[in-house]
Design an enzyme around this catalytic site. Structure first.
Site, PDB file in Angstrom:
ATOM      1  N   ASP A 111     -14.267   4.418   1.056  1.00 40.83           N
ATOM      2  CA  ASP A 111     -14.799   3.887   2.317  1.00 40.83           C
ATOM      3  C   ASP A 111     -15.752   4.867   2.999  1.00 40.83           C
ATOM      4  O   ASP A 111     -16.601   4.461   3.798  1.00 40.83           O
ATOM      5  CB  ASP A 111     -13.652   3.554   3.287  1.00 40.83           C
ATOM      6  CG  ASP A 111     -13.046   2.179   3.017  1.00 40.83           C
ATOM      7  OD1 ASP A 111     -13.402   1.571   1.981  1.00 40.83           O
ATOM      8  OD2 ASP A 111     -12.220   1.719   3.825  1.00 40.83           O
ATOM      9  N   ARG A 137       0.830  -1.220   0.000  1.00 43.34           N
ATOM     10  CA  ARG A 137       0.000   0.000   0.000  1.00 43.34           C
ATOM     11  C   ARG A 137       0.854   1.255   0.000  1.00 43.34           C
ATOM     12  O   ARG A 137       0.531   2.241  -0.656  1.00 43.34           O
ATOM     13  CB  ARG A 137      -0.912   0.029   1.230  1.00 43.34           C
ATOM     14  CG  ARG A 137      -2.036  -0.959   1.198  1.00 43.34           C
ATOM     15  CD  ARG A 137      -2.691  -1.032   2.564  1.00 43.34           C
ATOM     16  NE  ARG A 137      -3.399   0.191   2.869  1.00 43.34           N
ATOM     17  CZ  ARG A 137      -4.713   0.325   2.701  1.00 43.34           C
ATOM     18  NH1 ARG A 137      -5.428  -0.676   2.257  1.00 43.34           N
ATOM     19  NH2 ARG A 137      -5.310   1.441   2.997  1.00 43.34           N
ATOM     20  N   TYR A 167       0.111 -13.568   0.118  1.00 39.89           N
ATOM     21  CA  TYR A 167       0.584 -13.334  -1.257  1.00 39.89           C
ATOM     22  C   TYR A 167       1.870 -12.519  -1.210  1.00 39.89           C
ATOM     23  O   TYR A 167       2.127 -11.796  -0.244  1.00 39.89           O
ATOM     24  CB  TYR A 167      -0.488 -12.652  -2.134  1.00 39.89           C
ATOM     25  CG  TYR A 167      -1.081 -11.378  -1.590  1.00 39.89           C
ATOM     26  CD1 TYR A 167      -0.443 -10.149  -1.734  1.00 39.89           C
ATOM     27  CD2 TYR A 167      -2.306 -11.406  -0.931  1.00 39.89           C
ATOM     28  CE1 TYR A 167      -1.014  -8.989  -1.248  1.00 39.89           C
ATOM     29  CE2 TYR A 167      -2.884 -10.245  -0.442  1.00 39.89           C
ATOM     30  CZ  TYR A 167      -2.235  -9.037  -0.607  1.00 39.89           C
ATOM     31  OH  TYR A 167      -2.796  -7.880  -0.128  1.00 39.89           O
TER      32      TYR A 167
HETATM   33  P1  FAD Z   1      -8.624   5.446   3.517  1.00 38.51           P
HETATM   34  O1  FAD Z   1      -7.585   4.605   2.883  1.00 38.51           O
HETATM   35  O2  FAD Z   1      -9.061   5.067   4.890  1.00 38.51           O
HETATM   36  O3  FAD Z   1      -8.103   6.948   3.515  1.00 38.51           O
HETATM   37  C1  FAD Z   1      -8.762   7.967   4.245  1.00 38.51           C
HETATM   38  C2  FAD Z   1      -7.798   9.125   4.421  1.00 38.51           C
HETATM   39  O4  FAD Z   1      -8.504  10.224   4.987  1.00 38.51           O
HETATM   40  C3  FAD Z   1      -6.647   8.814   5.381  1.00 38.51           C
HETATM   41  O5  FAD Z   1      -5.452   9.281   4.815  1.00 38.51           O
HETATM   42  C4  FAD Z   1      -7.022   9.565   6.646  1.00 38.51           C
HETATM   43  O6  FAD Z   1      -5.897   9.964   7.401  1.00 38.51           O
HETATM   44  C5  FAD Z   1      -7.785  10.753   6.073  1.00 38.51           C
HETATM   45  N1  FAD Z   1      -8.765  11.316   7.010  1.00 38.51           N
HETATM   46  C6  FAD Z   1      -9.670  10.621   7.740  1.00 38.51           C
HETATM   47  N2  FAD Z   1     -10.417  11.457   8.477  1.00 38.51           N
HETATM   48  C7  FAD Z   1      -9.979  12.712   8.211  1.00 38.51           C
HETATM   49  C8  FAD Z   1     -10.351  13.985   8.664  1.00 38.51           C
HETATM   50  N3  FAD Z   1     -11.341  14.140   9.566  1.00 38.51           N
HETATM   51  N4  FAD Z   1      -9.707  15.076   8.193  1.00 38.51           N
HETATM   52  C9  FAD Z   1      -8.700  14.934   7.277  1.00 38.51           C
HETATM   53  N5  FAD Z   1      -8.289  13.722   6.812  1.00 38.51           N
HETATM   54  C10 FAD Z   1      -8.927  12.625   7.271  1.00 38.51           C
HETATM   55  N6  FAD Z   1      -9.010  -3.186  -0.917  1.00 38.51           N
HETATM   56  C11 FAD Z   1      -8.644  -3.659  -2.134  1.00 38.51           C
HETATM   57  O7  FAD Z   1      -9.085  -3.118  -3.156  1.00 38.51           O
HETATM   58  N7  FAD Z   1      -7.793  -4.727  -2.260  1.00 38.51           N
HETATM   59  C12 FAD Z   1      -7.299  -5.376  -1.157  1.00 38.51           C
HETATM   60  O8  FAD Z   1      -6.528  -6.329  -1.285  1.00 38.51           O
HETATM   61  C13 FAD Z   1      -7.686  -4.918   0.132  1.00 38.51           C
HETATM   62  N8  FAD Z   1      -7.228  -5.527   1.239  1.00 38.51           N
HETATM   63  C14 FAD Z   1      -7.641  -5.088   2.457  1.00 38.51           C
HETATM   64  C15 FAD Z   1      -7.208  -5.775   3.576  1.00 38.51           C
HETATM   65  C16 FAD Z   1      -7.649  -5.372   4.805  1.00 38.51           C
HETATM   66  C17 FAD Z   1      -7.222  -6.180   5.976  1.00 38.51           C
HETATM   67  C18 FAD Z   1      -8.491  -4.244   4.935  1.00 38.51           C
HETATM   68  C19 FAD Z   1      -8.959  -3.786   6.271  1.00 38.51           C
HETATM   69  C20 FAD Z   1      -8.898  -3.537   3.828  1.00 38.51           C
HETATM   70  C21 FAD Z   1      -8.503  -3.963   2.567  1.00 38.51           C
HETATM   71  N9  FAD Z   1      -8.929  -3.313   1.424  1.00 38.51           N
HETATM   72  C22 FAD Z   1      -8.558  -3.788   0.203  1.00 38.51           C
HETATM   73  C23 FAD Z   1      -9.820  -2.137   1.517  1.00 38.51           C
HETATM   74  C24 FAD Z   1      -9.060  -0.836   1.320  1.00 38.51           C
HETATM   75  O9  FAD Z   1      -7.956  -0.800   2.177  1.00 38.51           O
HETATM   76  C25 FAD Z   1      -9.957   0.374   1.577  1.00 38.51           C
HETATM   77  O10 FAD Z   1     -11.216   0.160   1.001  1.00 38.51           O
HETATM   78  C26 FAD Z   1      -9.329   1.627   0.969  1.00 38.51           C
HETATM   79  O11 FAD Z   1      -8.111   1.917   1.603  1.00 38.51           O
HETATM   80  C27 FAD Z   1     -10.274   2.821   1.090  1.00 38.51           C
HETATM   81  O12 FAD Z   1      -9.608   3.968   0.646  1.00 38.51           O
HETATM   82  P2  FAD Z   1     -10.127   5.413   1.064  1.00 38.51           P
HETATM   83  O13 FAD Z   1      -9.221   6.380   0.391  1.00 38.51           O
HETATM   84  O14 FAD Z   1     -11.585   5.497   0.825  1.00 38.51           O
HETATM   85  O15 FAD Z   1      -9.954   5.482   2.638  1.00 38.51           O
END
Ligand code: FAD
Length: 382
Positions: A280, A99, A202
């Site tokens: 998410d 990641r 993996y």
């Molecule tokens: P996030 O990655 O959570 O990023 C959110 C960002 O917002 C962070 O940088 C955080 O610091 C910031 N933030 C949060 N709140 C605030 C705030 N109030 N003010 C300012 N900044 C803030 N997905 C896949 O596609 N393939 C996989 O193999 C996979 N494996 C996974 C394995 C595990 C064990 C888990 C738990 C998840 C996995 N996922 C996988 C899912 C994936 O990790 C998430 O769905 C993805 O990271 C979501 O991205 P995002 O940018 O929406 O949120």
């Protein structure tokens, strides 16, 4: 435009919007754009977005091409069935990446596009309007015609648009670790299945490391945080009955992360005037189909197309394009855990036999089941 959150979804959204001519600022609460050490699987549907952003080659350089998904009987390591990913052509390959490496690639591309990334910016609330308001925890405010809330699982914007919703504990916890590749792990995702638990492994980083996610059913859990660590002895104890490569891999784990897996409803409203939820923040996804980040990449593309339309932004189209697809993916992910965790030996034997026969007689058909998922091309939206 403002993007809240510098994770995979937020950075990809910033890139997609900037590529269409928007001026974008990313607000990130952390002091640096970085990720916890762990792997992630990027399937062809997510890869298409990276390709369309011109990052395909650089991404291939930092990732391992997955040749198969191999479902195994956890006790002896015997293969039950195999999904041959080499049937996918190279352009739509399935890949494993660290990641941190993906985040670094996206952050570099974002900066190269002239997007400002402002760190240590914790957002308190997002208020829709003709000029949407981002209220910082300091009390300062930023306004923008579009605010993209990509602030993850604990989004402040999701409740602002939908009201609060209680997640519920799935009865499963997951350990996560990256370990040295002491088992010469082949370039495949292995799912080691056992009663009430499974482990996925993996390879990463040219095969020098192995990513481990180990899931166990549990009676209770208190907190949905991501930052718990656990004694590796607990992980080894939970998988003590497992054979094959599992014991050697678990022997090398030092400080695994541990967290409870919670289910959240998909947000009913993904947008309001001048505000859109993404990744998410809109639809937390359990990891059993490895699609959370892939969905965030697809969202980013679709949102930029909808937001940058010639006749003006159409955030309603964004939700329309995305919600049913994401709901289907989440339902499929939710369904996977119990299949991996069959406890009754008779049921397990029959299920494994059925999977084995299906894999041998109709391997193409097993892959075919994924056509709707991996075959989807969000970049056809223009
Ligand atoms: P996030 O990655 O959570 O990023 C959110 C960002 O917002 C962070 O940088 C955080 O610091 C910031 N933030 C949060 N709140 C605030 C705030 N109030 N003010 C300012 N900044 C803030 N997905 C896949 O596609 N393939 C996989 O193999 C996979 N494996 C996974 C394995 C595990 C064990 C888990 C738990 C998840 C996995 N996922 C996988 C899912 C994936 O990790 C998430 O769905 C993805 O990271 C979501 O991205 P995002 O940018 O929406 O949120």
């Amino acid at each position: 435009m403002v993007v809240v959150g510098g994770g995979i979804g937020g950075l990809a959204a910033a890139l997609c919007l900037a590529a269409r001519g928007a001026e974008v600022t990313v607000l990130e609460q952390a002091e640096a754009i970085r990720e916890v050490g762990a792997g992630i699987q990027i399937s062809p549907n997510g890869l298409r977005v990276l390709e369309a952003l011109g990052l395909g080659e650089a991404f291939r350089d930092i990732s391992v091409r997955g040749q198969a998904v191999s479902l195994r009987d956890g006790r002896d390591g015997r293969e039950v069935t195999r999904l041959d990913l080499m049937r996918l052509d190279d352009a739509q390959s399935y890949r494993f990446v660290h990641r941190a490496d993906l985040i670094e690639l996206l952050a570099r591309a974002v900066r190269d596009r002239g997007v400002a990334i402002r760190l240590l910016q914790k957002v308190y609330n997002v208020v829709p309007g003709p000029m949407a308001r981002v209220v910082m925890c300091t009390g300062d405010e930023v306004t923008a015609p579009l605010v993209v809330a990509a602030d993850g699982l604990h989004s402040v914007a999701r409740p602002a648009l939908n009201g609060a919703a209680e997640p519920f504990f799935t009865g499963q916890v997951a350990w996560r670790a990256v370990v040295p590749n002491v088992v010469d792990h082949p370039a495949e995702a292995r799912v080691h299945m056992g009663p009430g638990r499974h482990m996925v492994s993996y390879p990463l980083r040219g095969g020098s490391a192995v990513n481990i996610v180990a899931v166990e059913e549990r009676g209770g859990w208190v907190d949905e945080g991501w930052s718990h660590t656990d004694d590796p002895a607990n992980l080894r104890r939970a998988f003590a009955g497992f054979g094959g490569i599992v014991p050697a891999l678990l022997d090398t784990v030092e400080t695994p992360g541990l967290w409870g897996l919670f289910r959240h409803p998909v947000a009913r409203r993904w947008h309001a005037e001048g505000v859109a939820l993404l990744g998410d923040a809109a639809h937390p996804t359990l990891p059993f189909l490895a699609q959370g980040a892939n969905m965030a990449l697809e969202d980013a593309w679709a949102l930029a197309v909808a937001a940058m339309r010639e006749g003006g932004p159409r955030l309603d189209l964004y939700q329309q394009w995305r919600r049913d697809r994401v709901a289907r993916v989440i339902a499929a992910a939710n369904g996977n855990a119990w299949k991996y965790h069959l406890s009754n030996p008779l049921v397990r034997g029959v299920a494994h036999l059925g999977l084995g026969v299906a894999g041998r007689l109709a391997p193409g058909r097993m892959l075919h089941q994924f056509d709707w998922l991996y075959g989807y091309d969000v970049t056809e939206l223009t």
